[in-house]
Write a protein that holds these residues in place. Structure first.
Motif, PDB file in Angstrom:
ATOM      1  N   THR A   4      19.976  74.721  42.948  1.00 44.82           N
ATOM      2  CA  THR A   4      19.309  75.854  43.586  1.00 44.82           C
ATOM      3  C   THR A   4      17.875  75.462  43.914  1.00 44.82           C
ATOM      4  O   THR A   4      17.297  74.588  43.249  1.00 44.82           O
TER       5      THR A   4
ATOM      6  N   ASN B 111      19.514  72.622  53.456  1.00 45.86           N
ATOM      7  CA  ASN B 111      20.681  71.796  53.798  1.00 45.86           C
ATOM      8  C   ASN B 111      20.932  70.729  52.732  1.00 45.86           C
ATOM      9  O   ASN B 111      22.087  70.426  52.402  1.00 45.86           O
TER      10      ASN B 111
ATOM     11  N   ASP C 164      22.593  72.373  49.846  1.00 45.50           N
ATOM     12  CA  ASP C 164      24.004  72.609  50.188  1.00 45.50           C
ATOM     13  C   ASP C 164      24.813  71.316  50.099  1.00 45.50           C
ATOM     14  O   ASP C 164      25.936  71.302  49.579  1.00 45.50           O
ATOM     15  N   ASN C 165      24.247  70.215  50.636  1.00 42.38           N
ATOM     16  CA  ASN C 165      24.939  68.930  50.614  1.00 42.38           C
ATOM     17  C   ASN C 165      25.231  68.487  49.183  1.00 42.38           C
ATOM     18  O   ASN C 165      26.309  67.950  48.891  1.00 42.38           O
TER      19      ASN C 165
ATOM     20  N   ASN D 195      25.537  70.433  46.475  1.00 42.49           N
ATOM     21  CA  ASN D 195      26.576  71.292  45.893  1.00 42.49           C
ATOM     22  C   ASN D 195      27.964  70.886  46.379  1.00 42.49           C
ATOM     23  O   ASN D 195      28.930  70.863  45.609  1.00 42.49           O
TER      24      ASN D 195
END
Length: 343
Positions: A79, A302, A305-306, A308
């Motif tokens: 996060t 981004n 996100d990548n 995760n």
């Protein structure tokens, strides 16, 4: 402040929580260090290179902490860091350790305040904890911890108390990004980046502690300390990386930040490297500043996100836009704005 726990037993779930906090801590340092780094105008300045080398190793620590989560049967959660919030299991508001700086870190240029915070984050356990302060191998958790190294050590103790056989040590979705140039086929560390057993977990944590806080066991001098007092064993250094050269990698993060401090105060009369000024913009310039900060926030989101996706699927280029973030943050500074990593 979190109360000290002395009676709670180690559990598998508590160990997994410690591993998750390790991921959060490693991710927490990156925007803070990168903000100070990119504020420096001269990218050839040795001070710039010293801080960049720390950032490279923080990425390695983040990877290994996330791999440790998977080895311990829990998916790492990435996060965007929130500065000013308490990091679980650490002692953030102790006036003796001054670790309130860790949670109240304020993004800004490299200056005396930010450098002192960087030193505080990486302070070795031995400099903040009396030798008899904690049991050598606590059979029960004893948090909040004074330092990051103390937290990592407690995590290992917990695994031993619960039993290594309680975990699957699955490596199928773990990442191994750091490779030797120019062909990038072999690992750039002597320690396995993927963690498949207790011994490799011990090695991974030893690497993180050695590169980060370092060890004071070889200190022969008294304060003021020098970077040479905080060396990293060759086994735990990154090999053949131009952004993390051995001349810098031989010192822990605390040692490198100490070198920066001594370089400024002993060799440069207290003058810091020239940094980009912060501008109070007119309306047109404000729009431009906001646009550059928006690019940084999108690219950082981004990246989160990548990561995760990568640790959930075992696929993906997890640090694909890490270099982009350095350029993004520098563009913010060049236009008179402090980089903002989230809304």
């Amino acid at each position: 402040m979190i109360a000290t726990v002395t009676t709670q037993a180690w559990t598998k779930e508590l160990i997994q929580e410690h591993a998750q906090v390790a991921v959060a801590v490693e991710l927490y340092t990156l925007p803070f260090y990168l903000t100070a780094l990119t504020s420096i105008k001269d990218t050839k300045d040795p001070i710039y290179k010293a801080i960049l080398s720390v950032c490279i190793e923080e990425m390695l620590h983040l990877e290994m902490a996330a791999n440790l989560c998977l080895a311990l049967d829990t998916k790492p959660r990435f996060t965007i860091p929130e500065y000013g919030t308490i990091l679980k299991y650490l002692k953030p508001d102790d006036p003796l350790t001054k670790h309130y700086k860790l949670i109240s870190a304020k993004l800004g240029p490299l200056n005396e305040k930010t450098l002192q915070t960087m030193l505080d984050i990486e302070t070795p356990t031995e400099l903040e904890t009396a030798p008899d302060d904690k049991p050598q191998k606590p059979t029960t958790p004893n948090y909040p911890y004074n330092t990051l190294g103390e937290m990592y050590d407690a995590l290992l103790y917990g695994i031993e108390m619960v039993g290594a056989n309680r975990f699957k040590w699955d490596t199928s979705k773990q990442q191994e990004v750091f490779k030797k140039p120019p062909h990038f086929e072999e690992s750039s560390t002597s320690v396995s980046q993927k963690i498949s057993n207790l011994r490799e977990a011990e090695d991974a944590i030893a690497l993180i502690n050695a590169q980060g806080e370092g060890s004071t066991t070889n200190i022969k001098s008294t304060p003021p300390y020098k970077e040479a007092d905080f060396t990293v064993p060759t086994k735990y250094q990154i090999l053949n990386d131009s952004d993390d050269p051995q001349s810098l990698g031989q010192y822990s993060h605390f040692g490198r930040f100490l070198w920066v401090y001594n370089q400024i105060h002993n060799n440069n009369n207290g003058v810091y490297p020239e940094t980009y000024p912060i501008h109070r913009p007119n309306e047109r310039a404000a729009i431009k500043q906001a646009a550059y900060n928006n690019i940084l926030m999108v690219d950082f989101a981004n990246l989160i996100d990548n990561m995760n996706v990568a640790w959930n699927t075992g696929k993906g280029d997890i640090f694909r836009n890490m270099t982009i973030l350095i350029d993004d943050a520098a563009n913010c500074w060049k236009n008179g704005a402090i980089p903002m990593w989230s809304l």
